[in-house]
Design an enzyme around this catalytic site. Structure first.
Site: not given
Ligand code: BG6
Length: 604
Positions: A27, A74, A100, A478, A501, A599
């Site tokens: 996280r 973070w 957090n 992606e 373009h 994450k």
């Molecule tokens: C970002 C992650 O913080 O959030 C990505 O690094 C992820 O991997 C995105 O796709 C959305 O997160 P979630 O948990 O809502 O799918």
């Protein structure tokens, strides 16, 4: 977005907290720290950088005590540094806090406290909270925290301990997730269930604006007016795999290789042996619905784009899409006839949560496709389909992407069957075709060596493109995100017809361009785009089907993926996941914990 952990019990808190932080480090990994109460004093140890730094230090100088809090960061307010690390202590060293989230009005409060003589060591919003607690304190910890949080504006979860209060702890949730695990008189507090599960299956999910108070082995919940509230225990009866790397160097590679099984698990959960779909609520779900609006973030958004193309192709519904942070809810179709489709791996992403709360306030029905059970998005949605992909630890999402697309596709087929926009034969054929996914993915995974070779040819480049049309463009988005997330190489996904373009100006000799051609209706058009980039000297990496001929002469590399009559883009995203992985590996990056990322982001 950070990971917070707390422990109250009879055991030595230090190692329990460190183990909890290890489960939460995905996280945020800018810094880590712990505070432990012992004998009317609090000892705080915290360092910039990965959790290992802290773990190594306390191994040599252990901190004793049976109540404590911990944090992995973070960074939002204040750069990653020792001084900005959590926990933060109050000026009188009587209170310590982990946090957090984000406090939006922290500067105003800070200015008032400075006038009162408070000193601030860090640039964080968090240090303001703990000093406000000191300022509000009149001998009752719970009261001081309540007086404080009623003055805060923002999204946060906090856990507070005090040198004046043995065996007492106060925790608060305002939007950011917080869960308490109970094992007789021991309590484990964490941002997500992963960190609690090894200790107990009895979990209490704090709701928004809940205050939890643990004192003398008792756990009580209150609202922000300190009126007692009841929070039922949830027994965590779903499997939370312990998420070990096994023989893999990185979780990301393990999770890429888990995708064949993930596809099979989804079939076990959502498809009967007679190839009919097990989604009994769909009829009720779409009753009175006129359109579908998809909102999500990051990889989940790109899965939503792919799902949207399939839903609008086979059902009667109009599809709308928004990146969650861009969703405002002003569109006229956001009303009770709108189904909002949210996709999320973690189920905690604040931007997605915020968008769905706006839509809900306008009467929209919420359907979530989520991986983490009992996550906030799942609990606040009207309907939820779990992807059952197992824990996804690597920050760059892989198996969650393919699982979200498959679940959404099964949903689309079920809706189309109910709307009679497809024939029963087509319905059956598609499901039989989808059953091949796990074999197809395994076949692509077996070509990893070839992809590693291609990675070698591009890993020193500074920039690259991904081009394709239609569903292939969603796959390009992606693929490009994966490359950026873990290799730190700049890359862009561009609809291949749009390249001429403008962006084609960036091409020069050897510029890598991934070209995806799996949509049979688009072969001729994308082939001419391939010729365009080739004629500008690009190093072309084509992802295509064996049945599509005559591409080898205009391609530097060709990656073949299995034929599929239900082209979802899943087969063709696997080579892109592996390409990004191997480029990042060759660049020596920390693939599971890429810089600046987390994450799931629980702050807006
Ligand atoms: C970002 C992650 O913080 O959030 C990505 O690094 C992820 O991997 C995105 O796709 C959305 O997160 P979630 O948990 O809502 O799918």
């Amino acid at each position: 977005m950070c990971g917070i952990f707390g422990y109250v019990g009879k055991k030595n808190a230090q190692d329990i907290i460190l183990a909890g932080l290890a489960k939460l480090e995905y996280r945020g990994y800018d810094s880590a720290g712990i505070s432990i109460y012992n004998n009317n004093a609090i000892t705080t140890v915290k360092f910039k950088g990965k959790l290992q730094t802290l773990t190594d230090y306390v191994k040599k100088s252990p901190v004793v005590g049976n109540i404590g809090i911990g944090h992995t960061r973070w960074a939002t307010h204040g750069i990653p540094s020792d001084i900005n690390s959590h926990p933060h202590m109050s000026n009188d060293n009587k209170f310590s806090i982990v946090h957090n989230g984000i406090i939006e009005n922290y500067q105003e409060i800070k200015d008032v406290l400075i006038k009162k003589g408070y000193k601030f060591k860090s640039d964080t919003d968090t240090e303001v909270i703990v000093n406000l607690i000191q300022d509000n304190y009149k001998g009752n910890l719970l009261q001081a925290v309540q007086d404080t949080v009623t003055k805060l504006i923002g999204a946060y979860a906090i856990v507070v301990i005090s040198a004046n209060h043995a065996n007492e702890l106060v925790a608060v949730r305002a939007k950011s997730p917080l869960i308490i695990g109970k094992l007789q008189n021991e309590y484990f507090l964490a941002s997500d269930i992963q960190a609690i599960y090894p200790h107990t299956k009895e979990a209490y999910y704090l709701e928004n604006n809940d205050i939890a108070h643990i004192q003398a082995g008792k756990l009580n919940f209150y609202d922000f007016k300190l009126k007692p509230v009841t929070r039922p225990a949830k027994i965590v009866d779903w499997v939370i795999d312990t998420a070990e790397k096994g023989d893999y160097d990185f979780f990301m590679l393990k999770e890429i290789h888990e995708q064949p099984n993930v596809m099979n698990n989804i079939f076990l959960k959502y498809v009967n042996d007679d190839n009919t779909i097990k989604m009994p609520l769909v009829a009720e779900l779409i009753n009175g619905i006129e359109n579908i609006h998809m909102v999500s973030c990051g990889t989940a958004y790109f899965a939503g784009l792919a799902a949207g193309r399939i839903i609008s192709r086979i059902t009667k519904f109009n599809m709308y899409e928004d990146i969650a942070s861009e969703f405002t809810g002003v569109d006229k179709h956001i009303n009770k006839h709108c189904l909002m489709l949210v996709l999320s791996q973690s189920g905690e992403t604040a931007d997605t949560l915020n968008a769905m709360r706006i839509a809900k306030s306008k009467g929209a029905r919420i359907l979530a496709i989520v991986n983490v059970q009992e996550s906030t998005i799942a609990r606040e949605s009207d309907y939820v389909f779990y992807t059952n992909a197992g824990s996804e630890i690597a920050v760059a999402s892989t198996k969650a992407f393919s699982s979200q697309i498959l679940v959404a596709t099964l949903l689309a087929l079920e809706i189309a069957k109910l709307q009679k926009t497809i024939t029963p034969t087509f319905y059956q054929e598609q499901i039989i075709e989808l059953r091949k996914l796990s074999y197809n993915i395994t076949e692509v995974l077996n070509s990893e060596n070839n992809i590693e070779k291609i990675a070698k040819n591009i890993h020193k480049r500074h920039s690259m493109f991904y081009i394709g049309r239609g569903l292939d463009y969603a796959t390009c988005l992606e693929g490009s995100l994966k490359m950026k997330e873990i290799s730190y190489m700049h890359s862009e996904a561009i609809p291949s017809g749009e390249l001429k373009h403008g962006s084609i100006a960036l091409l020069n000799e050897g510029f890598p361009v991934v070209v995806i051609i799996t949509d049979k209706n688009m072969v001729a058009k994308v082939t001419s785009n391939l010729k365009e980039v080739k004629s500008r000297g690009a190093y072309t990496i084509v992802v295509t089907l064996k049945s599509i001929k005559n591409l080898e002469s205009i391609s530097d590399e060709v990656i073949y993926v299995p034929e599929s009559n239900s082209n979802l883009g899943i087969n063709s995203v696997i080579p892109l996941q592996l390409l990004a992985y191997h480029v990042a590996l060759m660049r020596g990056n920390d693939i599971d914990k890429p810089r600046n990322l987390a994450k799931s982001v629980t702050v807006e």
